[in-house]
Design a protein around this motif. Structure first.
Motif, PDB file in Angstrom:
ATOM      1  N   ASP A   1     -28.933 -30.080 -48.908  1.00  0.00           N
ATOM      2  CA  ASP A   1     -27.785 -29.196 -49.056  1.00  0.00           C
ATOM      3  C   ASP A   1     -26.474 -29.914 -48.772  1.00  0.00           C
ATOM      4  O   ASP A   1     -26.422 -30.857 -47.975  1.00  0.00           O
ATOM      5  CB  ASP A   1     -27.893 -28.011 -48.085  1.00  0.00           C
ATOM      6  N   ALA A   2     -25.406 -29.443 -49.390  1.00  0.00           N
ATOM      7  CA  ALA A   2     -24.071 -29.879 -49.014  1.00  0.00           C
ATOM      8  C   ALA A   2     -23.806 -29.431 -47.586  1.00  0.00           C
ATOM      9  O   ALA A   2     -24.386 -28.443 -47.109  1.00  0.00           O
ATOM     10  CB  ALA A   2     -23.032 -29.290 -49.959  1.00  0.00           C
TER      11      ALA A   2
ATOM     12  N   TRP B   1     -15.283 -30.788 -39.698  1.00  0.00           N
ATOM     13  CA  TRP B   1     -15.887 -29.484 -39.424  1.00  0.00           C
ATOM     14  C   TRP B   1     -15.851 -29.208 -37.923  1.00  0.00           C
ATOM     15  O   TRP B   1     -16.388 -29.971 -37.125  1.00  0.00           O
ATOM     16  CB  TRP B   1     -17.330 -29.443 -39.918  1.00  0.00           C
TER      17      TRP B   1
ATOM     18  N   GLU C   1     -21.344 -27.887 -46.207  1.00  0.00           N
ATOM     19  CA  GLU C   1     -20.873 -26.505 -46.121  1.00  0.00           C
ATOM     20  C   GLU C   1     -22.030 -25.526 -46.214  1.00  0.00           C
ATOM     21  O   GLU C   1     -22.109 -24.548 -45.442  1.00  0.00           O
ATOM     22  CB  GLU C   1     -19.860 -26.237 -47.228  1.00  0.00           C
ATOM     23  N   ASP C   2     -22.956 -25.774 -47.145  1.00  0.00           N
ATOM     24  CA  ASP C   2     -24.087 -24.870 -47.323  1.00  0.00           C
ATOM     25  C   ASP C   2     -25.055 -24.954 -46.144  1.00  0.00           C
ATOM     26  O   ASP C   2     -25.573 -23.925 -45.686  1.00  0.00           O
ATOM     27  CB  ASP C   2     -24.820 -25.205 -48.620  1.00  0.00           C
ATOM     28  N   ALA C   3     -25.304 -26.162 -45.649  1.00  0.00           N
ATOM     29  CA  ALA C   3     -26.210 -26.321 -44.514  1.00  0.00           C
ATOM     30  C   ALA C   3     -25.684 -25.608 -43.281  1.00  0.00           C
ATOM     31  O   ALA C   3     -26.436 -24.935 -42.562  1.00  0.00           O
ATOM     32  CB  ALA C   3     -26.421 -27.805 -44.219  1.00  0.00           C
TER      33      ALA C   3
ATOM     34  N   TYR D   1     -31.192 -24.609 -39.997  1.00  0.00           N
ATOM     35  CA  TYR D   1     -31.471 -23.171 -39.983  1.00  0.00           C
ATOM     36  C   TYR D   1     -32.878 -22.853 -39.473  1.00  0.00           C
ATOM     37  O   TYR D   1     -33.187 -21.682 -39.190  1.00  0.00           O
ATOM     38  CB  TYR D   1     -31.234 -22.551 -41.366  1.00  0.00           C
TER      39      TYR D   1
ATOM     40  N   ALA E   1     -23.548 -23.078 -43.239  1.00  0.00           N
ATOM     41  CA  ALA E   1     -23.536 -21.628 -43.470  1.00  0.00           C
ATOM     42  C   ALA E   1     -24.925 -21.033 -43.261  1.00  0.00           C
ATOM     43  O   ALA E   1     -25.070 -19.963 -42.642  1.00  0.00           O
ATOM     44  CB  ALA E   1     -23.027 -21.328 -44.874  1.00  0.00           C
ATOM     45  N   LYS E   2     -25.959 -21.696 -43.783  1.00  0.00           N
ATOM     46  CA  LYS E   2     -27.323 -21.209 -43.595  1.00  0.00           C
ATOM     47  C   LYS E   2     -27.687 -21.207 -42.121  1.00  0.00           C
ATOM     48  O   LYS E   2     -28.312 -20.266 -41.614  1.00  0.00           O
ATOM     49  CB  LYS E   2     -28.306 -22.065 -44.390  1.00  0.00           C
TER      50      LYS E   2
ATOM     51  N   SER F   1     -25.984 -18.394 -40.237  1.00  0.00           N
ATOM     52  CA  SER F   1     -26.504 -17.068 -40.585  1.00  0.00           C
ATOM     53  C   SER F   1     -27.693 -16.664 -39.727  1.00  0.00           C
ATOM     54  O   SER F   1     -28.019 -15.474 -39.633  1.00  0.00           O
ATOM     55  CB  SER F   1     -26.890 -17.022 -42.068  1.00  0.00           C
TER      56      SER F   1
END
Length: 305
Positions: free
Chosen positions: A47-48, A84, A50-52, A271, A54-55, A58
Motif C-alpha cells: 500500500d501507499a 507524516w 497514506e493508505d497504509a 492494521y 488510514a487502514k 481505522s
C-alpha cells in the motif's frame, strides 16, 4: 526485519480458506484503546503510505514506527516521518547489512572475534546513520544487533563492530536502541553490557525465552512482540510474554513479515496489530483494553513522542 521464524508457508490451510497468499487479510475489529505499531517497514509493503496509515487508524493503530535497515531505507524512514505526523523513524544498518558492505557476502555459522577497527565503507555508512539519528523525527537507532542465522564467521566481526557503533550513536543522541537478535542472545547481551546500554533498549521481535525475558526486564529493556507469538511452535515466546512486566511490553507487526495466525503466509501490515495484541492479552490474562493502554504508554515512553 524478523528475528525468528519467517511467515512463509501455509499452516492449516489458511491460504485456501480466505484466498491466495497475496490477498491481504481482512480488517480486524477496531481496538477501543489506540496503540502504536512499534516496528514496521512501510517501504516493503504494497500500500501507499497514506493508505497504509488510514487502514491502520481505522482499527485503532494510530502511530507507527518506521524502521530503517540500510542507508536508503533509513533516509526514506526519516523523510516519511518528517512528512507524516503519526510516523516516527528509526535508522540503522541491519546486522546483515554490515558484512554485505564490508565483504559482499552473507554466510551462515557462528561469531568471529571482535575486529580491531572498522572498514572505510562501513564507517562512511555509519557516519550517515549518525547524522540521520540527530534528526528530531528520528526516535531510535535500529534495527541493529547480531544475526547468526544468515551471517557466518566471515561476517560476524563486521556485525559486532557495527552493533557497537550503533550503541554509541544511540547514546550520544539520546535515542532508543532497537535490537535485532537472531540466534545470538548471549552475545547481544554481552555487547550491551560491555558497551553500556543506552537509557532505552527495545528488543524488536523478541525471540528469547522466559529466562532471557527476566534478564531483559531486570535491565529495564523493552520487549516487543510480533505476530509470530501466535505460531504453534512459539510457546517459548508466549512463556516470555507471560513473565514480562506490563510496563516493558510493546507490540509490533514487523510488516510485511510475521503475519499472525490465522493469516500466516499472507501480507502483513500495521492494521493487523489488533490480531496480535488480542492474542497477547490472552497470554497475559488481561483484558485487551488493559494491555492496549499499557503498550500505548510504553511505546510513547520508549520512543519519546
Amino acid at each position: 526485519m524478523a528475528a525468528t521464524a519467517s511467515n512463509s508457508g501455509p499452516v492449516g490451510g489458511e491460504r485456501k480458506k480466505d484466498g491466495g497468499k497475496d490477498v491481504p487479510p481482512p480488517l480486524p475489529a477496531p481496538l477501543n484503546v489506540p496503540v502504536a505499531d512499534s516496528h514496521t517497514h512501510l517501504d516493503m509493503q504494497g500500500d501507499a503510505v497514506e493508505d497504509a496509515l488510514a487502514k491502520a487508524a481505522s482499527v485503532g493503530v494510530t502511530t507507527v514506527i518506521q524502521v530503517g535497515c540500510d542507508l536508503a531505507g533509513s533516509r526514506w524512514a526519516a523523510q516519511t516521518a518528517a512528512d507524516w505526523e503519526n510516523v516516527w523513524a528509526t535508522v540503522a544498518l541491519h546486522p546483515n547489512e554490515a558484512p554485505r558492505i564490508v565483504h559482499g557476502v552473507e554466510g551462515s555459522g557462528h561469531p568471529a572475534p571482535r575486529p580491531a577497527g572498522g572498514d572505510r565503507a562501513l564507517d562512511e555508512a555509519l557516519a550517515e546513520i549518525d547524522a540521520l539519528a540527530a534528526l528530531p523525527q528520528v526516535r531510535g537507532v535500529g534495527e541493529t544487533g547480531l544475526d547468526y542465522f544468515r551471517t557466518g564467521p566471515e561476517g560476524a566481526a563486521a556485525q559486532e563492530y557495527s552493533f557497537r557503533r550503533h550503541i554509541d550513536i544511540a547514546k550520544r543522541h539520546g535515542k532508543a536502541l532497537v535490537i535485532h537478535d537472531r540466534d545470538a542472545h548471549d552475545d547481544v547481551l554481552r555487547v550491551l553490557e560491555e558497551e553500556g546500554a543506552p537509557e532505552t533498549v527495545v528488543f524488536h521481535c523478541y525471540s528469547g525465552d522466559a529466562e532471557m525475558a527476566k534478564i531483559c526486564a531486570a535491565a529495564g529493556y523493552y520487549l516487543s512482540f510480533a505476530g509470530n507469538i501466535t505460531f504453534r511452535n512459539a510457546q517459548h515466546l508466549r512463556d516470555a510474554l507471560a513473565v514480562a512486566p506490563m510496563d516493558r511490553v510493546l507490540v509490533e507487526t514487523d510488516a510485511p513479515f510475521l503475519t499472525p495466525m490465522p493469516y500466516r503466509g499472507r501480507p502483513n501490515a500495521p492494521y493487523l496489530i489488533p490480531v496480535t495484541l488480542r492474542a497477547m492479552a490472552e497470554v497475559k490474562g488481561v483484558h485487551e483494553d488493559a494491555l492496549a493502554t499499557a503498550v500505548s504508554a510504553n511505546t510513547a515512553r520508549a520512543f519519546g513522542y
